[in-house]
Design a protein around this motif. Structure first.
Motif, short mmCIF file in Angstrom:
data_model
loop_
_atom_site.label_atom_id
_atom_site.label_comp_id
_atom_site.label_asym_id
_atom_site.label_seq_id
_atom_site.Cartn_x
_atom_site.Cartn_y
_atom_site.Cartn_z
N ARG A 57 31.42 -43.20 -15.94
CA ARG A 57 30.42 -44.29 -15.98
C ARG A 57 29.31 -43.91 -15.00
O ARG A 57 29.35 -42.81 -14.43
CB ARG A 57 31.06 -45.61 -15.52
N CYS A 58 28.39 -44.82 -14.76
CA CYS A 58 27.38 -44.61 -13.73
C CYS A 58 28.11 -44.36 -12.40
O CYS A 58 29.10 -45.03 -12.09
CB CYS A 58 26.50 -45.84 -13.62
N ASN A 59 27.61 -43.41 -11.64
CA ASN A 59 28.27 -43.02 -10.38
C ASN A 59 27.76 -43.81 -9.17
O ASN A 59 28.15 -43.51 -8.06
CB ASN A 59 28.07 -41.54 -10.15
N HIS A 60 26.87 -44.76 -9.41
CA HIS A 60 26.31 -45.57 -8.32
C HIS A 60 25.99 -44.67 -7.12
O HIS A 60 26.49 -44.85 -6.01
CB HIS A 60 27.24 -46.73 -7.98
N CYS A 61 25.11 -43.71 -7.44
CA CYS A 61 24.80 -42.64 -6.50
C CYS A 61 24.16 -43.17 -5.21
O CYS A 61 23.35 -44.09 -5.25
CB CYS A 61 23.82 -41.67 -7.16
N SER A 62 24.50 -42.53 -4.10
CA SER A 62 23.84 -42.88 -2.84
C SER A 62 22.40 -42.38 -2.83
O SER A 62 21.55 -42.92 -2.14
CB SER A 62 24.59 -42.27 -1.66
N ALA A 64 20.21 -42.19 -5.69
CA ALA A 64 20.10 -42.48 -7.13
C ALA A 64 18.71 -42.10 -7.64
O ALA A 64 17.73 -42.81 -7.39
CB ALA A 64 20.38 -43.94 -7.39
N THR A 65 18.62 -40.99 -8.38
CA THR A 65 17.32 -40.54 -8.89
C THR A 65 16.72 -41.56 -9.85
O THR A 65 15.50 -41.66 -9.97
CB THR A 65 17.47 -39.17 -9.59
N CYS A 66 17.57 -42.33 -10.50
CA CYS A 66 17.05 -43.36 -11.42
C CYS A 66 16.27 -44.42 -10.65
O CYS A 66 15.21 -44.86 -11.08
CB CYS A 66 18.21 -44.01 -12.17
N VAL A 67 16.78 -44.80 -9.48
CA VAL A 67 16.11 -45.83 -8.67
C VAL A 67 14.77 -45.30 -8.16
O VAL A 67 13.75 -45.97 -8.23
CB VAL A 67 17.01 -46.27 -7.49
N ALA A 100 15.94 -39.58 -15.74
CA ALA A 100 16.22 -39.20 -14.35
C ALA A 100 17.70 -39.15 -14.03
O ALA A 100 18.07 -38.67 -12.96
CB ALA A 100 15.53 -40.19 -13.41
N CYS A 101 18.55 -39.66 -14.91
CA CYS A 101 19.99 -39.69 -14.60
C CYS A 101 20.66 -38.43 -15.12
O CYS A 101 20.72 -38.21 -16.33
CB CYS A 101 20.64 -40.91 -15.23
N PRO A 102 21.18 -37.57 -14.23
CA PRO A 102 21.80 -36.34 -14.71
C PRO A 102 23.11 -36.57 -15.45
O PRO A 102 23.64 -35.67 -16.09
CB PRO A 102 22.03 -35.54 -13.42
N TYR A 103 23.66 -37.79 -15.34
CA TYR A 103 24.94 -38.09 -15.98
C TYR A 103 24.77 -38.78 -17.34
O TYR A 103 25.74 -39.13 -17.98
CB TYR A 103 25.77 -39.00 -15.07
N ASP A 104 23.52 -39.01 -17.75
CA ASP A 104 23.24 -39.75 -19.00
C ASP A 104 24.02 -41.06 -19.05
O ASP A 104 24.62 -41.40 -20.08
CB ASP A 104 23.55 -38.88 -20.23
N ALA A 105 24.03 -41.77 -17.94
CA ALA A 105 24.88 -42.95 -17.82
C ALA A 105 24.19 -44.24 -18.24
O ALA A 105 24.79 -45.31 -18.19
CB ALA A 105 25.38 -43.09 -16.38
N ARG A 106 22.92 -44.15 -18.61
CA ARG A 106 22.18 -45.38 -18.94
C ARG A 106 22.02 -45.55 -20.44
O ARG A 106 22.16 -44.59 -21.19
CB ARG A 106 20.80 -45.32 -18.28
N LEU A 107 21.70 -46.74 -20.85
CA LEU A 107 21.54 -47.01 -22.28
C LEU A 107 20.44 -48.02 -22.50
O LEU A 107 20.05 -48.75 -21.58
CB LEU A 107 22.86 -47.50 -22.88
#
Ligand code: SF4
Ligand code: SF4
Lengths: 180, 330
Positions: A57-62, A64-67, A100-107
């Motif tokens: 799932r989304c990794n809730h990155c510290s 976060a490139t998406c943010v 921007a999300c390297p994990y493709d976790a968004r939709l």
């Protein structure tokens, strides 16, 4: 900044997909869309093979490139924690965060058009509950908690077991850990 | 060997099986943004270098295309938004870390300056439009203001034109999650391509043979520079990390090879450079063909970059899930 983490034991995960169903039910994720998914990774050459199941799932990155990419502030950190949320009332649907999300976790939330993703079930976390996926896992392979507390269950698991994160080389500092 | 298979459903539209979030709209916006940047830079340079006599169309008539094309580009970008009613949210905040937020605000500066650039020469270039504007006292005032401050307007146009041209590249190169885009060469490449497209526009627009020759020569230089930057970009990817090498394969034998080499490099750069060369050596060519191909090449550059970039990725899942099967179960 409170750092929430999910710790998933790949040794006990059997890839049943209950976490995926629990998420869809809890968060009323429309048909055809998914906030989490299960990967079966096979390594080696037959007959010397190893298999690992990973609930992702989304990794809730510290970091976060998406943010950082979001032009409107719709993608943001929740209450000074690492939980990344999207405010639908600020989202233009420009999709920069998806790229921007390297994990493709968004939709993309069809048909409305704003962007959606795993929220670590922050509405449950607020009430002291675990995310729906963690609560529903029949093998209890998923764990959730705060990493800042050295005595928390997740901190102790990470101290006592070998673990990995996905794509650490992206620099995103993901907070979903896999015990291996 | 490692094989990573998705064992539960994941068929999020435009994300799976590979990213396809942006189609023609964003490339069109990037192309028209680059062309606007080129127009502003050339129009400003001609004024600042006092070459109006040699390049009358570029100095006076071309500028009107900047706000027009930018508006069309912004329209294309608007069409791409998935949550259109919330478009105003770009302007309720400034996010310092977001290139797109920078771009939104830069565009807000580019607009008035490009309009002032038009007004500088409106009396000479388009007397009828100028006449309509000067019927209003505000119109008279702003036209007089622009004419009086012509040098400053040209300087600001040049600065903002360069910013805008770079921005169209930085918008993509800032995505570390997309290895094909994540190279510093995109910004100069998109700026030079924007200048080259603007030079082609002059060749199409002017009636002066001397001006046509001058910009045909400029375009030879700009296209050559573009080819050099493309070579450097490819070398940069080829000497990069594993994910960059995978990204490079998209245009080196992969899905986008024909589009990149044939439709962009060959038709959009090499043929025009040869035609331009024939033109300046006095041999007959179809004068309109080369600039049209340059403009086409400018759009193809953005299209192929956006397409090849968004499918370049860090993840390597094999999709075992077939959404068609799910539909059969419903
Ligand atoms: S996994 Fe992707 S969506 Fe989630 S916080 Fe990290 S970059 Fe953002
Ligand atoms: S789609 Fe929405 S959340 Fe994502 S970057 Fe654009 S405005 Fe932000």
């Amino acid at each position: 900044m409170a750092r929430y983490a999910m710790v998933i034991d790949t040794k006990t995960c059997i890839g049943c997909g209950d976490c995926v169903v629990a998420c869809k039910t809890e968060n009323k994720v429309p048909a055809g869309l998914n906030r989490d998914w299960v990967v079966e990774a096979t390594r080696g050459t037959y007959p010397d093979l190893t298999t690992e199941f990973r609930s992702e799932r989304c990794n809730h990155c510290s970091h976060a490139t998406c943010v950082y990419t979001c032009p409107t502030g719709a993608s943001h950190y929740w209450r000074d924690s690492n939980i990344v949320l999207v405010d639908a009332a600020k989202c233009t649907g420009c999709k920069a965060c998806i790229a921007a999300c390297p994990y493709d976790a968004r939709l993309i939330m069809h048909p409305d058009g704003y962007i959606d993703k795993c929220t670590f079930c922050h509405h449950r976390v607020e009430q002291g509950l675990d995310p729906a996926c963690v609560s529903s896992c029949p093998t209890r392979c998923m764990h959730f908690g705060v990493l800042d507390d050295p005595g928390s269950h997740v901190s102790r698991l990470l101290k006592s077991r070998t673990y990995k994160v996905l794509l650490s080389e992206t620099g995103n500092q993901p907070n979903v850990y896999y015990l291996i | 060997m490692i094989e990573e298979v998705l064992v539960t459903a994941r068929s999020n539209p435009k994300i799976d099986p590979s990213l396809g979030i942006w189609s023609w709209e964003v490339p069109m916006y990037l192309f028209l943004g680059g062309l606007t940047a080129g127009i502003m830079c050339f129009a400003a340079l001609i004024i600042l270098l006092r070459k109006e006599d040699q390049a009358p169309w570029a100095a006076k008539k071309m500028a009107i295309w900047a706000p027009v094309l930018l508006t069309v580009g912004m329209g294309a970008l608007f069409l791409d938004l998935e949550h259109k009613l919330y478009v105003y949210r770009f302007y309720t905040t400034f996010q310092i870390s977001s290139p797109m937020s920078w771009g939104s605000w830069i565009l807000l500066l580019v607009y008035p300056v490009s309009i002032l650039l038009v007004l500088c020469s409106i009396r000479d270039a388009y007397p009828r439009i100028g006449g309509v504007i000067e019927r209003f006292s505000a119109g008279r005032w702003i036209t007089a203001f622009a004419c009086y401050h012509r040098q400053q307007v040209a300087t600001w146009s040049l600065v903002l034109g360069v910013f805008l041209g770079f921005y169209t590249g930085i918008l993509l190169s800032a995505f570390s999650a997309r290895p094909f885009w994540n190279t510093g060469f995109l910004a100069p490449l998109f700026l030079i391509s924007g200048l080259s497209s603007a030079a082609a526009l002059v060749v199409l627009g002017t009636r002066s043979q001397a001006e046509r020759m001058m910009f045909t020569k400029y375009d030879i230089g700009l296209i050559s520079l573009e080819l050099a930057l493309i070579a450097l970009l490819l070398v940069n990817l080829a000497t990069g990390t594993g994910v960059q090498l995978d990204a490079l394969k998209n245009v080196m034998g992969g899905e986008f090879t024909t589009r990149f080499w044939l439709y962009f490099v060959f038709i959009g750069l090499l043929i025009p450079v040869v035609l331009n060369y024939r033109e300046i050596s006095g041999r007959r060519t179809w004068a309109f063909l080369s600039p049209v191909l340059v403009l086409y090449g400018g759009y193809m550059l953005r299209l192929v970059t956006v397409e090849a970039g968004q499918v370049s990725t860090w993840t390597r899942y094999t999709q075992s899930f077939d959404p068609v099967l799910l539909d059969l179960l419903r």
